[in-house]
Structures are given as structure tokens and as C-alpha cells.
Scaffold this motif. Structure first.
Motif, PDB file in Angstrom:
ATOM      1  N   ALA A  51      62.633   3.901 123.475  1.00  0.00           N
ATOM      2  CA  ALA A  51      64.152   4.629 123.265  1.00  0.00           C
ATOM      3  C   ALA A  51      64.153   5.745 124.567  1.00  0.00           C
ATOM      4  CB  ALA A  51      64.459   4.960 121.902  1.00  0.00           C
ATOM      5  N   LEU A  65      70.020  10.706 118.736  1.00  0.00           N
ATOM      6  CA  LEU A  65      71.119   9.503 118.905  1.00  0.00           C
ATOM      7  C   LEU A  65      70.440   8.309 119.735  1.00  0.00           C
ATOM      8  CD1 LEU A  65      74.003   8.532 119.000  1.00  0.00           C
ATOM      9  CD2 LEU A  65      74.375   9.721 120.916  1.00  0.00           C
ATOM     10  N   PRO A  66      69.702   8.658 120.664  1.00  0.00           N
ATOM     11  CA  PRO A  66      69.134   7.547 121.538  1.00  0.00           C
ATOM     12  C   PRO A  66      68.038   6.802 120.577  1.00  0.00           C
ATOM     13  CG  PRO A  66      68.894   9.275 122.948  1.00  0.00           C
ATOM     14  CD  PRO A  66      69.506   9.815 121.637  1.00  0.00           C
ATOM     15  N   ALA A  68      68.412   6.181 117.306  1.00  0.00           N
ATOM     16  CA  ALA A  68      69.337   5.530 116.375  1.00  0.00           C
ATOM     17  C   ALA A  68      69.628   4.216 117.118  1.00  0.00           C
ATOM     18  CB  ALA A  68      70.197   6.363 115.766  1.00  0.00           C
ATOM     19  N   LEU A  69      70.112   4.434 118.239  1.00  0.00           N
ATOM     20  CA  LEU A  69      70.592   3.164 118.940  1.00  0.00           C
ATOM     21  C   LEU A  69      69.440   2.197 119.105  1.00  0.00           C
ATOM     22  CD1 LEU A  69      72.802   4.810 121.664  1.00  0.00           C
ATOM     23  CD2 LEU A  69      73.603   3.773 119.591  1.00  0.00           C
ATOM     24  N   ALA A  70      68.329   2.803 119.689  1.00  0.00           N
ATOM     25  CA  ALA A  70      66.990   1.957 119.979  1.00  0.00           C
ATOM     26  C   ALA A  70      66.738   1.322 118.524  1.00  0.00           C
ATOM     27  CB  ALA A  70      66.156   2.765 120.561  1.00  0.00           C
ATOM     28  N   ALA A  72      68.459   0.264 116.100  1.00  0.00           N
ATOM     29  CA  ALA A  72      69.496  -0.809 115.610  1.00  0.00           C
ATOM     30  C   ALA A  72      68.950  -2.005 116.740  1.00  0.00           C
ATOM     31  CB  ALA A  72      70.609  -0.309 116.127  1.00  0.00           C
ATOM     32  N   LEU A  73      69.083  -1.589 117.983  1.00  0.00           N
ATOM     33  CA  LEU A  73      68.675  -2.922 118.882  1.00  0.00           C
ATOM     34  C   LEU A  73      67.413  -3.592 118.463  1.00  0.00           C
ATOM     35  CD1 LEU A  73      69.300  -4.452 121.540  1.00  0.00           C
ATOM     36  CD2 LEU A  73      68.079  -2.548 122.757  1.00  0.00           C
TER      37      LEU A  73
END
Length: 724
Positions: A51, A65-66, A68-70, A72-73
Motif C-alpha cells: 500500500a 486511507l491508502p 484501507a484502499l489496499a 479492500a483490493l
């Protein structure tokens, strides 16, 4: 000093970062139970490190934030693995007597009890040895690691492709594995804790949560749902000292601490993948999930990947031998011959390619003198007195044996040799012990081809024996009593034949004899109570017996490496007066103005602890032309026309003078002498002392001084650090 209560919040954030993403990804991949929780930190670390790389590419500032996005991916990517594997946590090898309900509860309670018991004992020892959350390791690598965390916080760039820019300014790409620094930076940014506090809090999170969870997960995969084994595994994390103390007291090797703590996860998944009782889909799913742990292992510290290969080699040999034998007996003899030949060929080719790569060759060229004779090193490997020095000097110590660990591991080896599914564990322990002996007592050009992946450093290798030893000790506590009973029974047979006590068969009401089952089944509730009590007894035995001089000496060594005293020679890098002055620098130096100092005397910590940049953030920093001028000629600023342009380019306004007592009493390679321009500033024109700190004897004058550079006029503050 802030007290350990001040580390609770950053430690909680570190635990969440190291566990929660992996729990979500692992669940999507089909993991369940103790293997799931044991693998979670390895998956989390990979998500965190990747991430950070992705955030830098996307131009996002590193933060939650990065992550959390990573996460989810990663969950989306893991879902097909879960569909393929069909639930990797089910159907693992167990004791053969388990059923749902209370028995599963007994397993969970036993594992939790071991984790809590071992965690309390290890936690008490570690918090005492680390002294205070604000303490910094009196070691070579501590300057880099703490400054690297500050660099990530300031720049918002946690990419492993960029972290090396800290010591190589201006480089387009400079790789350094940043997983550790990414986690610590999140703990610091989220809670507002200092870099020192966040570092120690994360070290505790890894040593007391990540390492025990992985150990229990591995024991679960190897020994099944045996409550005594699982309880013992958690408690035994406090019975071995090489992991985690060796990496905290030497180096300091924070990334190696992390990667060694993650190592049980891929090993557990490889054990699952080798289990022939499982479906092909489930085994492939386990392999895919094991591959998912590799980024975390590599981006924590690449030598974790080499450690995985070394410890998994015996398991691979067993699987290869078993598969070839099955094919031979089935008449597929060509395939049975081709498979091992192909496997050996691919392995040798891969070994040659990696061994002669530039990075491994450079690590292999790191030279250390042998510290023991071959016999002494072998004895240390057997008695778990790893890294003991017979005739210690300076900070070295003679470590007494860990008798409990040694006895349990020897019993575990005896049990493992007699049980085919466990023989690979015995082989892995032999591999770890041989690597330690080679690095501690041999150190020849030939041996370095085996130990060079760890920089030929025994402090990086010794913890591997703690991992294999813990599994063997858990096997000894759970399987050893039965093995001893069988041995006594056989020895008794030499005196006279053994017969089971006669059992009467009561008559039924109708006068016929009732059939008596050969094995009396234990009710679930009674079984749960008995096994939980046995597990509690195992934990109690470990916690009571894991004491003595072996632990006192090792944790005392860690304390000596952590505490800052007023004695410069005792506090090898940063003593109490120097730390007191550093704590005031932020209020005396404007933001954006650099502070110079020789990193070998502790002044390099100014960036991490006072948040003021320094041109020399580590002992091996690359000198740009301006930095080279400052290092060599700063004291001549009033007379040398080349100095002030360099000072203005760097926005350098202050200098720290911490004297000439350097780390190790002086660098054997004389790298501490690259800074003659920072010496004797008290008599140099154009420098004004703005703050100082006396030592134990005030009559001797100050031992730490902060000078303002007046020779070049007012210095304009520079921009905040950037990753470019």
C-alpha cells in the motif's frame, strides 16, 4: 521518560495495523481458526508495505486511507483463493478425537491461556529491559531506523523504493525494505506519539502479539488441535530468548525482528499444502495464500525469504520423496525419476542465480570474526545459550543455558524422529542450528555461501532455532508423556510380560453378558475440562520453569543496550545529558533549519527525536558536495570561502557537539573520522553556544553543546522534507 502507559495507544494502533488487514484478507482466502489468526500478521504486513508503494506511485500521502484502499483490493484478490480452497482452516490434522462444541472451546481457551500467560511473562521482561518507551537502542542501526520513520512521517512517502533516499539524497530510486517503518509511522501519525515511543510500542506489538500468534498457528498446523500443544506454544514464546531479544539488542535489527516473527505463517501454510488428506483444491489454495505472505516477508527484510527456504527445505524433501515413491509404486516410474531430477535442477539453478546476484554477493562479503570454537557453538545450539561469549569484552556477555528450552527440545527431537509427519521439523531444527554454528564459529569463504543471505551475522540467524525449537518443545509437552509411558511399558516388558488389568463383563438383566466397548468414550464436557486443565498445567510448568540466570543475563544485556545513563562509556551512543539537550532542540532551532552533528556520537538522532533535519542522518550517509564541505571544513566557516555557500544550500544553522566518545569506542574502519569540520567549535570563530548540558562532574564543563552558526549570517529556513 513517559512510562509504559504512554505507549498503549501506539501499541494498539500497531497491533491493529499488523492484524486487522490480514484477518480480512485471510478470511476472504478461506482461512479459519488459529491458522487464520497466525497467518494474519504476514498478510497484513504485505498489504501495508505494498500500500505504501502504491500510494507513492499514485501521489497519495501515506496514511490510513491508502491502507484501507489496499486492504479492500487485497480482499477482492483473495476471494477467488477462498473459492478455490473451500475453507483452508477446516480438516487440518487433529488428535482424532475432537468434536464440535465444548471440545472446540477447550482448544480455543487453551491457546488463549498460553498466549496470555506467555505474553504477561515476556511483556514484563521486555518492558523492564527496554527501560522506557522513550529509550533508544544504543546501536549502529538505531540511528537509521528512527530517522527513517521520521522521514516517512515528514515526507508522507513510505515506499520501499524510496526509503533509501534518506541516506542517498537525490537518488531517483533507492530501495530499502520499509514495512517496519510503515507500521511505526502509522502508529506515530495516528496517535501523535514520538518516533521513539512509536518504535518501542511497535517492537512490543511484534514481540508479544505477532510472534506468538504465528507460533501458535504453526503449531496448530503441525500438531493439530491438541490443547496442550497449543497452550504450550503460546507460553513457550517466553521461554526462548534469541527470538525476540537477539534482534532487539544487536543492530538494532527491527526489520529482522519483524520478518522472523512473520516466518511461522508461510511455514504453516506449506504444512497445510503438504497434507495429503486434503483435497487438491484446498492444497492449491494454501499454496496461493502462502504466496500472499511473501511480500510481507520480503518487504520487512528479504532475509526472511531465505529463512523460509532454509526451514522449509526438509519439508520439501519429504514431499518430494513421498510423491516420487507413490508414483513409483503406481507404475509411473519415468515421472518418479524425472520429478526429483527436475526439482534438484531448478533448485540448484535458482540458488546459483540468487547467490551471485549483486545484493546477495554484497551481503556475503560482510565479514565477522568467529566468536566461539566449533565445540562451543555446537553446545550453545544444543543448550540454547546462543551468542554466548566465553571471554566477554565491552557489551558482550556469557549466556548461561536455558535448561527448560534445551530439555524440551531434546525430548521433542526424540518424539519427532519416531513420528513420520514430524521428521521434517527435526530436519529444520538441524538446518537452523548448523547455520548458527557456521556463522558463530566458522566464518570461512565456503561457509559464507550458506550464511551470506543473513550478512553472515549470527544474531540474525540464531532466532531461527527458537522457531523450530518452539514447535519441538510443544510436541514434547503434548506427545512426550505418552511416549514416555510407552517406553516405561516396554522396559517393564523386559522384566515380565505386561498385561492390561482384567475387566469383568457384568451380566445383563436377561443373563447374557453385555458387550463392553474396547475404548471408553469420554463425554465432551469431561474431555473439555480435562484437556483445559492439562493445558493450564503445561502453561504453569513453562512459566514457572522459564526462569534463571539464562534469562536474567540476556534481558540484562538488552537493558544495558537501552538505558541512557550519565556515563558516556556505559551508554554507548546516546547518554542522558545528550538526550536532555536533544529534547530541547525543537524549541531552540526554527523548523526548516538543519542541525549538523557527527552521527557516531549520537547527534544523528536529532532528526528522529527533535524533528530537525540533519545532513548526516546515519553513519554511512552519502556525501553530496555541500555535505562533504560541511563535514570537512565547517569550523573554518569564518575563513574558508567554500563553507558558507554549502551552509546556505543545506539551510544549516546549528551544530551539535557531543564530544569524541563514539559508538564502539571508535569505528574500526575510521568512518567516525570523516567529520573533522565539526570538532573544536568552542574555539572556532563564528560559532555561538546557545545551550549545553553538563555531565556527572560539572567542573569538567558541558558534555553536550548546541552551537549556532553565525559566521554565515542569518540562515533562511528551508522547505519541509520531501521524498524527491
Amino acid at each position: 521518560m513517559v512510562g509504559w502507559s504512554g505507549a498503549v495507544a501506539p501499541a494498539a494502533i500497531a497491533v491493529a495495523v499488523l492484524v486487522v488487514p490480514g484477518l480480512l484478507v485471510g478470511r476472504a482466502a478461506g482461512l479459519r481458526g488459529l491458522v487464520w489468526t497466525g497467518v494474519a500478521p504476514a498478510l497484513s504486513t504485505g498489504v501495508v508495505a505494498l500500500a505504501a508503494v502504491g500510494a507513492a506511485v499514485a501521489g497519495l500521502r501515506w496514511g490510513l486511507l491508502p491502507l484501507a484502499l489496499a486492504t479492500a483490493l487485497a480482499v477482492v484478490v483473495a476471494l477467488p483463493v477462498g473459492l478455490l480452497g473451500g475453507g483452508l482452516g477446516s480438516g487440518l490434522r487433529g488428535s482424532g478425537r475432537l468434536a464440535p462444541g465444548n471440545r472446540h472451546l477447550a482448544v480455543g481457551l487453551s491457546a488463549a491461556g498460553g498466549l496470555v500467560g506467555g505474553g504477561l511473562l515476556a511483556g514484563r521482561r521486555l518492558t523492564s529491559a527496554l527501560w522506557d518507551p522513550t529509550a533508544v537502542s544504543e546501536s549502529y542501526d538505531a540511528v537509521f531506523h528512527l530517522n527513517a520513520v521520521r522521514w516517512v512521517v515528514d515526507t508522507g512517502d513510505g515506499s520501499s523504493l524510496h526509503l533509501g533516499r534518506l541516506t542517498h539524497p537525490g537518488a531517483a530510486t533507492s530501495f530499502y525494505p520499509a514495512a517496519w517503518h510503515d507500521v511505526v509511522s502509522l502508529a506515530a501519525m495516528t496517535t501523535g506519539a514520538g518516533v521513539d515511543v512509536a518504535t518501542n510500542a511497535t517492537a512490543l506489538a511484534v514481540a508479544l502479539v505477532v510472534w506468538p500468534l504465528g507460533a501458535v498457528g504453526l503449531v496448530r498446523a503441525v500438531l493439530g488441535r491438541r490443547p496442550v500443544a497449543l497452550a504450550a506454544a503460546g507460553a513457550l514464546t517466553a521461554a526462548f530468548t534469541a527470538q525476540p531479544v537477539a534482534t532487539l539488542g544487536w543492530g538494532v535489527l527491527y526489520p529482522t525482528l519483524l520478518t522472523n516473527s512473520l516466518l511461522p505463517a508461510p511455514l504453516a501454510l506449506l504444512v497445510v499444502a503438504a497434507d495429503r488428506s486434503r483435497t487438491v483444491r484446498a492444497r492449491l489454495g494454501a499454496l496461493a495464500t502462502a504466496a500472499g505472505t511473501l511480500p510481507g516477508l520480503a518487504l520487512a527484510q528479504p532475509n526472511g525469504g531465505f529463512a523460509l527456504v532454509a526451514l522449509a527445505l526438509p519439508l520439501g524433501v519429504v514431499v518430494l520423496w513421498r510423491t516420487s515413491g507413490t508414483w513409483w509404486r503406481a507404475g509411473r516410474r519415468v515421472a518418479a525419476v524425472v520429478l526429483p531430477v527436475l526439482a534438484v535442477g531448478v533448485s540448484v539453478t535458482a540458488w546459483a542465480v540468487v547467490t551471485w546476484s549483486a545484493s546477495v554477493a554484497s551481503a556475503r562479503d560482510t565479514l565477522w570474526p568467529p566468536k566461539a570454537t566449533l565445540r562451543e557453538a555446537a553446545e550453545q545450539a544444543v543448550l540454547f545459550s546462543h551468542l554466548s561469549i566465553t571471554h566477554p569484552v565491552a557489551s558482550e556477555v556469557t549466556r548461561p543455558p536455558l535448561w527448560l528450552a534445551a530439555a524440551l527440545v531434546l525430548l521433542g527431537l526424540a518424539v519427532a524422529v519416531r513420528r513420520r509427519p514430524l521428521r521434517w521439523v527435526a530436519g529444520a531444527h538441524v538446518v537452523a542450528s548448523v547455520l548458527f554454528v557456521l556463522s558463530w564459529a566458522v566464518q570461512t569463504p565456503e561457509s559464507r555461501y550458506l550464511t551470506g543471505y543473513w550478512f553472515n551475522d549470527a544474531y540474525r540467524i540464531a532466532p531461527l532455532a527458537s522457531l523450530t525449537g518452539l514447535v519441538l518443545a510443544s510436541a514434547a509437552l503434548s506427545l512426550g508423556p505418552g511416549a514416555v509411558r510407552r517406553l516405561v511399558r516396554r522396559l517393564g516388558g523386559l522384566v515380565g510380560p505386561w498385561r492390561p488389568p482384567a475387566r469383568t463383563r457384568p451380566l445383563a438383566v436377561n443373563g447374557r453378558r453385555r458387550a463392553v466397548p474396547a475404548v471408553r468414550l469420554v463425554p465432551a464436557e469431561r474431555w473439555a475440562a480435562l484437556t483445559t486443565m492439562s493445558a493450564a498445567l503445561a502453561v504453569l510448568v513453562v512459566l514457572v520453569a522459564a526462569r534463571g540466570q539464562g534469562y536474567a543475563v540476556t534481558y540484562g544485556w538488552l537493558y544495558a543496550n537501552s538505558v541512557a545513563t550519565s556515563d558516556t562509556k556505559y551508554s554507548d551512543l546516546l547518554d542522558a545529558p545528550e538526550r536532555a539537550l536533544l529534547d530541547r532542540v525543537a524549541s531552540e532551532v526554527p523548523a526548516g533549519v538543519m542541525v549538523a552533528g557527527n552521527p557516531w556520537n549520537g547527534s544523528g538522532f536529532v532528526y528522529a527525536l527533535a524533528d530537525r533535519q540533519t545532513p548526516f542522518p546515519h553513519m554511512t550517509s552519502t556525501f553530496t558536495p555541500a555535505r562533504a564541505v560541511v563535514a570537512a571544513h565547517l569550523r573554518d566557516a569564518a575563513t574558508d570561502p567554500s563553507v558558507c555557500p554549502a551552509v546556505r544550500e543545506l539551510h544549516l544553522g546549528y551544530v551539535l557537539d557531543f564530544g569524541t566518545y563514539y559508538l564502539w569506542g571508535g569505528d574500526p574502519a575510521d568512518r567516525d573520522k570523516r567529520y573533522p569540520g565539526l570538532l573544536d567549535l568552542a574555539t572556532a570563530p563564528g560559532f555561538t553556544a546557545v545551550d549545553s548540558e553538563d555531565g556527572p562532574d560539572p567542573s569538567q564543563g558541558p558534555v553536550a553543546v548546541l552551537y549556532r552558526i553565525d559566521a554565515c549570517g542569518a540562515i533562511t529556513p528551508g522547505p519541509l522534507p520531501s521524498s524527491s
